[in-house]
Design an enzyme around this catalytic site. Sequence first.
Site, PDB file in Angstrom:
ATOM      1  N   GLU A 152     -22.057 -15.031   0.469  1.00  0.00           N
ATOM      2  CA  GLU A 152     -20.903 -15.201  -0.319  1.00  0.00           C
ATOM      3  C   GLU A 152     -19.521 -16.119   0.571  1.00  0.00           C
ATOM      4  OE1 GLU A 152     -19.216 -11.373  -1.591  1.00  0.00           O
ATOM      5  OE2 GLU A 152     -19.544 -12.386  -3.350  1.00  0.00           O
ATOM      6  N   CYS A 155       5.002   6.874  -6.993  1.00  0.00           N
ATOM      7  CA  CYS A 155       4.233   6.398  -8.467  1.00  0.00           C
ATOM      8  C   CYS A 155       3.743   7.379  -8.947  1.00  0.00           C
ATOM      9  CB  CYS A 155       3.542   5.257  -7.829  1.00  0.00           C
ATOM     10  SG  CYS A 155       3.626   4.059  -9.122  1.00  0.00           S
ATOM     11  N   GLU A 196       5.997   2.980   0.913  1.00  0.00           N
ATOM     12  CA  GLU A 196       5.046   3.078   2.143  1.00  0.00           C
ATOM     13  C   GLU A 196       4.841   1.529   2.386  1.00  0.00           C
ATOM     14  OE1 GLU A 196       4.251   4.024  -1.077  1.00  0.00           O
ATOM     15  OE2 GLU A 196       2.138   3.620  -1.432  1.00  0.00           O
ATOM     16  N   LYS A 216     -23.983  -4.427  25.782  1.00  0.00           N
ATOM     17  CA  LYS A 216     -25.259  -5.215  25.389  1.00  0.00           C
ATOM     18  C   LYS A 216     -24.543  -6.509  24.911  1.00  0.00           C
ATOM     19  CE  LYS A 216     -28.929  -3.032  26.247  1.00  0.00           C
ATOM     20  NZ  LYS A 216     -29.823  -3.800  27.320  1.00  0.00           N
ATOM     21  N   ASP A 275     -22.895 -14.199   5.795  1.00  0.00           N
ATOM     22  CA  ASP A 275     -22.979 -13.680   4.513  1.00  0.00           C
ATOM     23  C   ASP A 275     -23.285 -14.864   3.455  1.00  0.00           C
ATOM     24  OD1 ASP A 275     -22.599 -11.261   5.551  1.00  0.00           O
ATOM     25  OD2 ASP A 275     -20.355 -10.816   4.838  1.00  0.00           O
ATOM     26  N   HIS A 292       6.639   2.172  -4.395  1.00  0.00           N
ATOM     27  CA  HIS A 292       5.804   2.309  -3.186  1.00  0.00           C
ATOM     28  C   HIS A 292       6.284   2.041  -1.996  1.00  0.00           C
ATOM     29  CE1 HIS A 292       1.837   3.293  -5.401  1.00  0.00           C
ATOM     30  NE2 HIS A 292       2.323   2.415  -6.327  1.00  0.00           N
ATOM     31  N   GLU A 301      -7.668 -15.657   8.436  1.00  0.00           N
ATOM     32  CA  GLU A 301      -8.809 -14.757   8.711  1.00  0.00           C
ATOM     33  C   GLU A 301      -9.872 -15.064   7.546  1.00  0.00           C
ATOM     34  OE1 GLU A 301      -7.599 -10.656   8.203  1.00  0.00           O
ATOM     35  OE2 GLU A 301      -9.799 -10.030   8.187  1.00  0.00           O
TER      36      GLU A 301
HETATM   37  N1  GLN Z   1      -1.026   5.116 -13.200  1.00  0.00           N
HETATM   38  C1  GLN Z   1       0.367   5.066 -13.177  1.00  0.00           C
HETATM   39  C2  GLN Z   1       0.987   3.706 -13.780  1.00  0.00           C
HETATM   40  O1  GLN Z   1       0.122   2.906 -14.331  1.00  0.00           O
HETATM   41  C3  GLN Z   1       0.563   4.884 -11.840  1.00  0.00           C
HETATM   42  C4  GLN Z   1       0.375   3.846 -10.850  1.00  0.00           C
HETATM   43  C5  GLN Z   1       0.428   4.107  -9.475  1.00  0.00           C
HETATM   44  O2  GLN Z   1       0.432   5.191  -8.970  1.00  0.00           O
HETATM   45  N2  GLN Z   1       0.267   2.995  -8.910  1.00  0.00           N
HETATM   46  O3  GLN Z   1       1.917   3.677 -14.322  1.00  0.00           O
END
Ligand code: GLN
Length: 530
Positions: free
Chosen positions: A153, A382, A510, A186, A151, A508, A144
């Site tokens: 760039e 985090c 997520e 269009k 552009d 994280h 991709e």
């Molecule tokens: N600012 C915090 C750190 O650096 C948390 C970082 C974050 O939430 N990804 O530890």
Amino acid sequence: MQDIPRLIIITGGVMSGLGKGVLSASLGHILRSKNYRIVPIKIDPYFNYDAGTLNPYEHGEVFVTDDGGEIDLDFGHYERFTGITTKKKWNITSGNIYKAVIDKERRGDFLGKTVQLIPHVTNEIKGRIFKIWEEERPDFLLIELGGTIGDIEGRVFVEALRQLKKDANCCYIHLTYVPIITGEQKTKPTQRSVEILRSYGISPNFIVCRCREFLQEKTKEKISLFCDVERERVISAPDVDVIYKVPLNLQKEGFGEKIESFFGLENRKCKLELEEYIEKVERSRVEKTIAIAGKYTSFSDAYISVVEAVKHAGAELGIKPKIRWICTDEFDDEGKEGELERILKGVDAVIVPGGFGKRGTEGKIKIIKYCRENNVPFLGLCLGFQLAVIEFARNVCNLKEANSTEFDPKTEHPVIDLMEEQKRIMQLGGTMRLGAQKAVLKEGSLVHKLYGKKVVWERHRHRYEVNPKYIEILEKNGLVFSGKSEDGLLMEFLELPGHKYFVATQAHPEFKSKPNKPAPLFLGLMKSCI
Ligand code: GLN
């Protein structure tokens, strides 16, 4: 084994934001469902070495890979749609290409030569792509190109992608936009965009058209005629309410089979796994409001993986989540507590996601305090984890000045601080604690129950840690660190027994959540609000 790489090259025209990433990920999903091995590559023409130093306001979330890459958020789409684990070197930027070329020049690799865009930079780009192909040997590389055709760039990348035709089997897909004006679809913007692409030496093999609706036959015919693409290879990509419907729509027009035929492959059968997910979403009836408290809330791409994780968990439980954004910097100063309380009374759960810098942190601490005291389900990620520790230290352990040295370097109680090895680092790019890190969970804890195993690997991106000097006092006052690094030195998960759901993690989670496979901590959060 095939010896010539099959490359599917996706460019975008007319304007940005049409969803090249989702298109690439959707095609990846279709090909994976046909049991092909694919590797996605994303080219970002900006000069940052990687996405790690970009502001989420401008570019959206920074996605983190297992191998510690801080890369473009489209990799989140690739992983969520295809289930594969991506690698940092699959994200090519002008920054890392030019740096490599200049490093080679300094080493003397081009001695005597004038180093130029063509062939030195284009060779570097092509070399990267072939190297990835050599290492992974997939059935298809999906490439991709970020930005829009035309552009400045991206120009050198377009040239390299054109040259690839010589050494690879290339399928060029151009994504454009078909606006509807007074009821008519269009095609002119598509015609103009293809014209620019062709002036660069690339004639698209497929044109995918983002539109409010499916394309009419006459629209397809017109595009086919003016853009020199067979009518069957003009594909509709109508707007959708749930992005995971995109592969389903593409398959309605047999996109997967058309791609196979293009490469001379037999058509394999496929059943898209995302169909099952869409059924779950459409069956979901219970409405719940989930607050996300952050400072980039005016641009929801900044928290895209968090939002997706909420949706994945919701679908699993028949919940239709509604996101309520709380912009926390508005609540840093005293005086608006009443308004904040009113907002929080109207939500079913709260997430405090990751972030950097002081702005908004006092507002977030107030929100966490409210959740803790009022039994509101809370998940901290985090920075959200670090702020939960600060809040607990201040308001339960009575360490009034507790803070992180990130926000107050002289604080009397640095409950969140840099570890010694981080203090020695001078360069900010790529030097955080990054990527998959191992944590050992506490037997019988809520987090242990949610994961259903003792050892977990989640992705990290942070510099600061819970200060070991304060662990004893925090634990004595009732905070449970329910997951730690293997050596026991780094705090990875926390929870509050007796609370409906008060869980936070330095990681994280997520980033690993997927449709039909929600992240355990998000599932736990959503469960706690039914
Ligand atoms: N600012 C915090 C750190 O650096 C948390 C970082 C974050 O939430 N990804 O530890």
